[in-house]
Write a protein that holds these residues in place. Structure first.
Motif, short mmCIF file in Angstrom:
data_model
loop_
_atom_site.label_atom_id
_atom_site.label_comp_id
_atom_site.label_asym_id
_atom_site.label_seq_id
_atom_site.Cartn_x
_atom_site.Cartn_y
_atom_site.Cartn_z
N TRP A 1 3.12 4.19 9.31
CA TRP A 1 2.44 4.60 8.33
C TRP A 1 3.28 3.82 7.71
O TRP A 1 3.79 3.12 6.55
CB TRP A 1 3.51 6.05 7.64
CG TRP A 1 2.79 6.54 6.29
CD1 TRP A 1 1.82 7.07 5.20
CD2 TRP A 1 4.19 6.62 5.40
NE1 TRP A 1 3.37 6.67 4.47
CE2 TRP A 1 3.51 6.98 4.55
CE3 TRP A 1 5.61 6.21 6.09
CZ2 TRP A 1 4.83 6.69 2.87
CZ3 TRP A 1 6.68 6.22 5.11
CH2 TRP A 1 6.49 6.30 3.38
N GLN B 1 2.91 0.70 4.61
CA GLN B 1 3.98 -0.27 3.55
C GLN B 1 4.89 -1.12 3.19
O GLN B 1 4.44 -1.58 2.19
CB GLN B 1 4.84 0.83 3.65
CG GLN B 1 4.40 2.42 3.60
CD GLN B 1 3.65 3.02 3.07
OE1 GLN B 1 3.33 2.61 2.13
NE2 GLN B 1 2.23 3.54 3.88
N ILE C 1 8.31 2.77 -3.43
CA ILE C 1 8.18 3.66 -2.27
C ILE C 1 9.00 4.76 -2.99
O ILE C 1 8.64 6.19 -3.82
CB ILE C 1 9.07 4.17 -1.00
CG1 ILE C 1 7.85 2.73 -0.08
CG2 ILE C 1 9.58 5.54 -0.44
CD1 ILE C 1 6.37 3.55 0.38
#
Length: 611
Positions: A12, A16, A98
């Motif tokens: 994950w 990003q 984020i």
């Protein structure tokens, strides 16, 4: 930490990295150029020293090498600076994206979801945990590539000069990443526990800080100090555990690299003394080769040491990513209603806001409506009711009966099953942002933001002029207070509505709601925290504002219900009674019991005040 979970979190995190843009590649490029400049610099310096000392050539013979060496010094500095700037920018872009995604997700999930955790825990996620992703993208990911390319380049340069030196470098290099892996096995778990302790401490402290007057009132100050001390001690222990691991890994990495360089130095030393005569391809070990390789040796291990150092950043990021990934990938039960035609399921598409005639008012029809929690548990229902345009409906019931959950479903903050139609269209088909523009919400805890009175009232329309703001404040019976302040509309409102009483804050929130020109008022205990004078002022303004609009009000004050058209009595998520105030007052049931309880409470309060 479970290995499968760690792999999932690492995957994950890597997904990003596109948020970093080209700055991540730029960081690697500058790092590679810095490594190449170091090799050239070592070559020039070795050449000059070998020529001057061994070949006894004049210094003027190496003028070009001297000039090039001097030019490389500022170039290296500029490359190092550019690399730092690029890596910072890549980390910054990642953090911004984020953090924006987290805030957007919290907005999507709504207050019903947010209230499931203390405010301090959310602050920890939005601030500390997002910040702790920075070094993973700015340092660790670029260093993985550099740890492969720079040592490989140095090996390619060293092996043609001396295969023994190349073998020493090649054999000792794996010691650093091997130890790095061993240390990293427990680092991610230690960081995860550290973040958990920080979130617990933040939430605990924030909740106690907000409830400080209540704690003092009930003499709970000393007990809560001990609770905070316990949480602080747990966080201290977790933090020291992480720091011990970081310091231990750095010390051991330095030790291995120092030993490896020492082995290389011993080899060349004994070769110069004539005790070793291998590795030089029978060409002898010159001063140039020895200096060149020894100067490159620290640079050979440096990328590996840096990767080991930044491996702690990976462990830190994995610890921070657990809650971030769970939040960002959280999926709410869909509100979409499906119909079947010819054996095929047809999903309704979102309806444009212009397709609804809002000027005709708001009509709401619920049929077999079930309000669900974000985890899928039933909070309310099944219930059925109807709200006609211009009608005022009240929802009453004991605490925990589902009143607020029903309002949250209508605001789009909780999923539902069954049918909940607005002007004939399913609520799930509407754009929630557009739908909320036609609503005015007022709750028992007014939410005012850090800024001025003007900023808070004009949130519905930032272009609103001062005269319009004053008119709204006058309708809310708060203009006199504002004009008494030296700054007037620019009077500051601090965090947690500092400087205002609850009644004043509620009336400013009411002025803001009045400025929305809403077609439906949703009221959740709007006078619960007010004294009798403020309560009457707020209610008087509300009745005037809602004269020709629809209203759905949740309240525990039964004496406020005379002006309501219909009352729904909710108990354990089901409607057990409905009708006008007069009808319910005459009928036996929960409403009458609640009214009797309210009368007893008021009588007791009057008796205590008189005594």
């Amino acid at each position: 930490m479970d290995k499968s979970l760690e792999k999932q979190l690492t995957s994950w995190l890597r997904l990003q990295k596109k948020a970093c843009g080209f700055y991540l590649n730029l960081t690697v490029l500058f790092g590679l150029l810095t490594g190449l400049s170091l090799i050239i610099q070592a070559y020039l310096l070795s050449t000059i020293l070998h020529g001057v000392i061994i070949l006894e050539l004049d210094k003027s013979h190496y003028t070009h090498e001297f000039i090039l060496l001097l030019v490389l010094i500022p170039i290296r500095a500029l490359l190092a600076f550019a690399r730092e700037r690029a890596c910072f920018e890549s980390g910054k872009r990642l953090r911004l994206q984020i953090r924006s995604a987290v805030l957007d997700k919290l907005t999507e999930l709504g207050p019903a979801f947010i209230k499931g955790k203390p405010v301090g825990s959310w602050a920890s996620i939005v601030l500390e945990q997002v910040e702790d992703l920075h070094d993973f993208y700015a340092r660790y990911l670029p260093q993985i590539i550099l740890a492969g390319f720079i040592p490989l380049t140095i090996l390619i340069v060293v092996f043609p000069l001396n295969w023994a030196a190349g073998l020493i470098l090649l054999a000792t290099a794996p010691l650093i990443p091997m130890f790095m892996i061993l240390v990293g096995m427990g680092a991610a778990d230690a960081n995860r526990k550290n973040f958990s302790a920080l979130a617990k401490l933040s939430g605990h402290f924030m909740d106690r800080l907000k409830g400080l007057p209540t704690l003092k009132l009930f003499n709970r100050g000393d007990a809560e100090v001990k609770e905070i001390e316990t949480a602080s001690e747990e966080f201290r222990e977790r933090t020291m555990s992480v720091l011990r691991m970081a310091f231990l890994s750095s010390a051991v990495l330095e030790f291995f690299s120092a030993v490896s360089i020492a082995v290389l130095a011993v080899y060349f030393g004994f070769s110069y003394l004539g005790h070793l005569n291998f590795g030089d391809y029978n060409g002898g070990v010159s001063l140039f080769i020895g200096l060149f390789v020894l100067m490159l040796a620290p640079e050979f291990y440096q990328p590996l040491r840096d990767m080991g150092t930044h491996y702690h950043a990976k462990a830190q990021a994995i610890g921070a990513a657990e809650e971030l990934m769970a939040l960002l990938e959280y999926r709410v039960e869909s509100n979409s209603v499906e119909s079947k035609s010819g054996g095929k399921e047809i999903k309704h598409m979102a309806v444009n806001d212009k397709a609804i005639d809002w000027q005709a008012g708001v009509e709401i029809e619920a049929r077999d409506l079930k309000v669900l929690s974000h985890d899928g548990a039933t909070l309310v229902g099944p219930v059925s009711f109807h709200l006609s345009p211009g009608q005022h409906v009240a929802i009453v019931g004991p605490s925990g009966s589902g009143k607020t959950s029903l309002l949250n479903a209508m605001l789009g903050f909780l999923p539902y099953e069954g049918s909940l139609k607005v002007n004939g269209l399913e609520l799930s088909e509407l754009d929630m942002t557009l739908w909320r523009r036609h609503l005015a919400w007022l709750g028992q805890d007014p939410q005012l933001f850090h800024g001025t009175v003007r900023d808070n009232v004009a949130m519905a329309d930032v272009a609103m002029g001062d005269e319009a703001i004053k008119l709204l404040l006058e309708k809310a019976n708060i203009l006199e207070f504002v004009e008494q302040q030296s700054l007037g509309l620019s009077h500051p409102i601090g965090e947690q509505m500092a400087g205002l009483s609850v009644g004043q804050a509620q009336r400013i929130a009411l002025a803001r709601a009045l400025g929305q020109d809403a077609h439906l008022y949703l009221l959740d205990e709007p006078t619960a925290s007010l004294d009798s004078h403020s309560e009457q002022a707020v209610l008087s303004t509300l009745w005037q504002a809602m004269d020709k609009t629809s209203c759905l009000m949740v309240t525990h004050r039964l004496d406020q219900l005379h002006q309501m058209d219909t009352i729904l009595v909710l108990d354990a998520g089901a409607i057990v009674q409905r009708g006008s105030f007069e009808d319910l007052n005459r009928a036996e049931g929960l409403f009458k019991l609640m009214q009797e309880d309210e009368t007893d409470v008021e009588a007791q309060a009057n008796k205590e005040s008189n005594s």
